[in-house]
Scaffold this active site. Structure first.
Site, PDB file in Angstrom:
ATOM      1  N   TYR A  13      17.770  31.055   6.500  1.00  0.00           N
ATOM      2  CA  TYR A  13      16.751  31.971   7.044  1.00  0.00           C
ATOM      3  C   TYR A  13      16.916  32.181   8.543  1.00  0.00           C
ATOM      4  CZ  TYR A  13      14.075  31.442   2.704  1.00  0.00           C
ATOM      5  OH  TYR A  13      13.662  31.442   1.396  1.00  0.00           O
ATOM      6  N   CYS A  22      15.230  24.645   4.296  1.00  0.00           N
ATOM      7  CA  CYS A  22      14.434  25.505   3.424  1.00  0.00           C
ATOM      8  C   CYS A  22      13.552  24.636   2.520  1.00  0.00           C
ATOM      9  CB  CYS A  22      15.347  26.380   2.575  1.00  0.00           C
ATOM     10  SG  CYS A  22      16.543  27.295   3.565  1.00  0.00           S
ATOM     11  N   MET A  23      12.786  25.264   1.657  1.00  0.00           N
ATOM     12  CA  MET A  23      11.893  24.494   0.787  1.00  0.00           C
ATOM     13  C   MET A  23      12.678  23.593  -0.166  1.00  0.00           C
ATOM     14  SD  MET A  23       8.915  25.784  -1.826  1.00  0.00           S
ATOM     15  CE  MET A  23       8.051  26.742  -0.602  1.00  0.00           C
ATOM     16  N   ASP A  24      13.776  24.133  -0.686  1.00  0.00           N
ATOM     17  CA  ASP A  24      14.522  23.433  -1.738  1.00  0.00           C
ATOM     18  C   ASP A  24      15.935  23.037  -1.346  1.00  0.00           C
ATOM     19  OD1 ASP A  24      12.387  24.472  -3.353  1.00  0.00           O
ATOM     20  OD2 ASP A  24      13.544  26.335  -3.523  1.00  0.00           O
ATOM     21  N   HIS A  29      -6.329  -6.883  12.424  1.00  0.00           N
ATOM     22  CA  HIS A  29      -5.069  -6.136  12.509  1.00  0.00           C
ATOM     23  C   HIS A  29      -4.725  -5.902  13.975  1.00  0.00           C
ATOM     24  CE1 HIS A  29      -1.906  -3.883  10.652  1.00  0.00           C
ATOM     25  NE2 HIS A  29      -2.328  -2.687  10.995  1.00  0.00           N
ATOM     26  N   LYS A  80       0.844  -1.205   0.000  1.00  0.00           N
ATOM     27  CA  LYS A  80       0.000   0.000   0.000  1.00  0.00           C
ATOM     28  C   LYS A  80       0.880   1.256   0.000  1.00  0.00           C
ATOM     29  CE  LYS A  80      -0.322  -0.052   5.070  1.00  0.00           C
ATOM     30  NZ  LYS A  80      -1.149  -0.471   6.212  1.00  0.00           N
ATOM     31  N   ARG A 122     -10.993   0.446  14.741  1.00  0.00           N
ATOM     32  CA  ARG A 122     -10.728   1.266  13.571  1.00  0.00           C
ATOM     33  C   ARG A 122     -11.474   0.581  12.424  1.00  0.00           C
ATOM     34  NH1 ARG A 122      -4.508   1.906  11.668  1.00  0.00           N
ATOM     35  NH2 ARG A 122      -5.162  -0.007  10.677  1.00  0.00           N
ATOM     36  N   ARG A 163       1.116 -10.911   7.011  1.00  0.00           N
ATOM     37  CA  ARG A 163       0.777  -9.737   6.196  1.00  0.00           C
ATOM     38  C   ARG A 163       1.760  -8.600   6.483  1.00  0.00           C
ATOM     39  NH1 ARG A 163      -4.232  -9.536   8.355  1.00  0.00           N
ATOM     40  NH2 ARG A 163      -3.635  -7.618   9.383  1.00  0.00           N
TER      41      ARG A 163
HETATM   42  C1  LIG Z   1      -0.421  -1.632   6.766  1.00  0.00           C
HETATM   43  C2  LIG Z   1      -1.023  -2.925   7.133  1.00  0.00           C
HETATM   44  C3  LIG Z   1      -0.232  -4.060   7.331  1.00  0.00           C
HETATM   45  C4  LIG Z   1       1.269  -4.029   7.353  1.00  0.00           C
HETATM   46  O1  LIG Z   1       1.705  -3.520   8.591  1.00  0.00           O
HETATM   47  P1  LIG Z   1       3.268  -3.433   8.939  1.00  0.00           P
HETATM   48  O2  LIG Z   1       3.294  -2.950  10.338  1.00  0.00           O
HETATM   49  O3  LIG Z   1       3.841  -2.443   7.999  1.00  0.00           O
HETATM   50  O4  LIG Z   1       3.815  -4.783   8.756  1.00  0.00           O
HETATM   51  C5  LIG Z   1      -0.876  -5.265   7.552  1.00  0.00           C
HETATM   52  N1  LIG Z   1      -2.214  -5.334   7.596  1.00  0.00           N
HETATM   53  C6  LIG Z   1      -3.010  -4.263   7.454  1.00  0.00           C
HETATM   54  C7  LIG Z   1      -4.480  -4.421   7.544  1.00  0.00           C
HETATM   55  C8  LIG Z   1      -2.449  -3.018   7.230  1.00  0.00           C
HETATM   56  O5  LIG Z   1      -3.231  -1.950   7.097  1.00  0.00           O
END
Ligand SMILES: *Cc1c(COP(=O)(O)O)cnc(C)c1O
Length: 387
Positions: free
Chosen positions: A275, A322-324, A176, A46, A144, A232
């Site tokens: 700055y 700075c920005m750049d 999760h 992701k 969540r 995951r």
């Molecule tokens: C982002 C995410 C992960 C991966 O989590 P890590 O801590 O980066 O391993 C696994 N499952 C779900 C649902 C997530 O949103």
């Protein structure tokens, strides 16, 4: 500045670069595959592969033994398909009105978190003319995303009805973790119990999940009892520790952020730099200018609390970001740095640079935010190994 120009390896490269080592992605994937035992590995790509490039990371991870891919949104999943990835893909974060039909058409697995989403997916399956591949996301304590305990039965009813109508296949169950970075936190075990209870409920409803998954990177590396059928991991793929207090697990950071020294300048003692003149040169010195700033993700919050490695030596940042542009002090006397040399901001440390974890510690954040924060004009490039 120097009379005898040296070889300048930086010339011809992007002046600001995030170099992604796909060999490191493969190495980290193999570590995760090893820890997973009999479980498969879903590589989480992701947020454009945690800003490392979702497609190249996906390909490298699959080649190294990952079995499927995970992303947050349908859009991210479709981008993987458009890039030619045919491996199983699951996505799990959907606003009302999401175009599930396209996802179903592309054979993308859909994580559902409410009875309403089940109905939306079933409707989309009818317009796609093909059953959806669905995994149920249960909330086991994060509060969540995921279906909460109060809606679980309604969700199961909706899944049973939609399956009976031929609109979907119930594929998986997932959840999760709240505190996997603290392996001994009792909340992990509470979540595991709730997860097992949800799996039981599904079985009783006649829709036993074929694939159960709970472990993120931290759990994948520290809690083999939570591997179930699939782990995951995200951050560990990119070589950053999901639990820095526990260890680095032999992971190799995949991203190196570097920029070319564009200018050297002598600054007399008592002169201010950048700055607000927050830094005044204590002695006559030379400063080096690097072409990255807060617009590129070198956050202003760093202030002067970082160093840049040039030719294997660390130099302190001076003056405001700075920005750049940022400026480092390369010291009095004849500098060891030339215009065209490469300044390393963070990476695996091969060039003496700090790590993304060092930046996270300085900023009071997590390594995830450091690597996903690089943006702007920093060009992403790929290499199998950094030399
Ligand atoms: C982002 C995410 C992960 C991966 O989590 P890590 O801590 O980066 O391993 C696994 N499952 C779900 C649902 C997530 O949103």
């Amino acid at each position: 500045m120097s009379e005898t120009p040296r070889a300048r390896p930086g010339i011809g490269r992007p002046q600001a670069e995030a170099l992604v080592d796909l060999g490191a992605i493969a190495h980290n994937t193999r570590i995760l595959v090893e820890h997973a035992g009999d479980a498969g590995v879903m590589a989480v790509v992701k947020a454009d592969g945690y800003n490392h490039g979702a497609l190249p990371v996906a390909r490298a991870a699959l080649e190294a033994g990952a079995t499927e891919l995970g992303v947050a949104t349908v859009t991210e999943a479709l981008a993987l398909r458009a890039g030619g990835v045919s491996a199983p893909v699951l996505c799990w974060l959907h606003a009302p009105g999401t175009d599930f039909a396209r996802a179903i058409d592309a054979g993308i697995g859909i994580g559902v978190s409410s009875p309403r989403q089940v109905v939306e997916v079933a409707d989309a399956a009818r317009s796609a003319g093909k059953p959806a591949l669905v995994s149920l996301k249960v909330d086991t304590g994060m509060n969540r995303n995921g279906v909460g305990a109060d809606e679980l039965d309604a969700c199961l009813d909706a899944l049973v009805a939609a399956r009976r109508a031929g609109d979907l296949t119930v594929h998986g169950l997932f959840s999760h973790l709240v505190s996997a970075d603290v392996p001994a936190d009792p909340v992990n075990d509470m979540q595991k119990r709730r997860f097992d209870a949800a799996a039981e409920s599904m079985s009783r409803a006649g829709i036993a999940p074929r694939v159960r998954h709970l472990a993120n990177s931290a759990a994948a590396l520290t809690r083999p009892d939570m591997a179930y059928d699939l782990v995951r991991p995200g951050i560990a793929l990119y070589g950053l520790s999901p639990a820095p207090d526990v260890g680095d697990f032999g992971l190799r950071p995949a991203m190196t952020v570097r920029a070319t020294v564009v200018l050297l300048k002598r600054v007399a003692a008592g002169e201010g730099v950048s700055y607000g003149h927050e830094w005044i040169a204590p002695t006559d010195t030379t400063v080096a200018l690097l072409p990255v700033g807060y617009a590129d993700g070198i956050t202003r919050h760093l202030k002067n609390r970082y160093e840049v490695s040039i030719n294997g030596r660390r130099y302190p940042a001076v003056g405001r970001v700075c920005m750049d542009q940022v400026v480092v002090d390369v010291g009095p006397g004849r500098p060891d740095v030339d215009e065209g040399d490469t300044g390393y901001f963070f990476g695996p440390g091969d060039h003496g640079e700090p790590s993304a974890q060092d930046w996270a510690d300085t900023l009071g954040t997590i390594n995830y935010e450091v690597v996903t924060g690089i943006k702007g004009r920093v060009e992403r490039t790929f290499q199998d190994d950094i030399s």
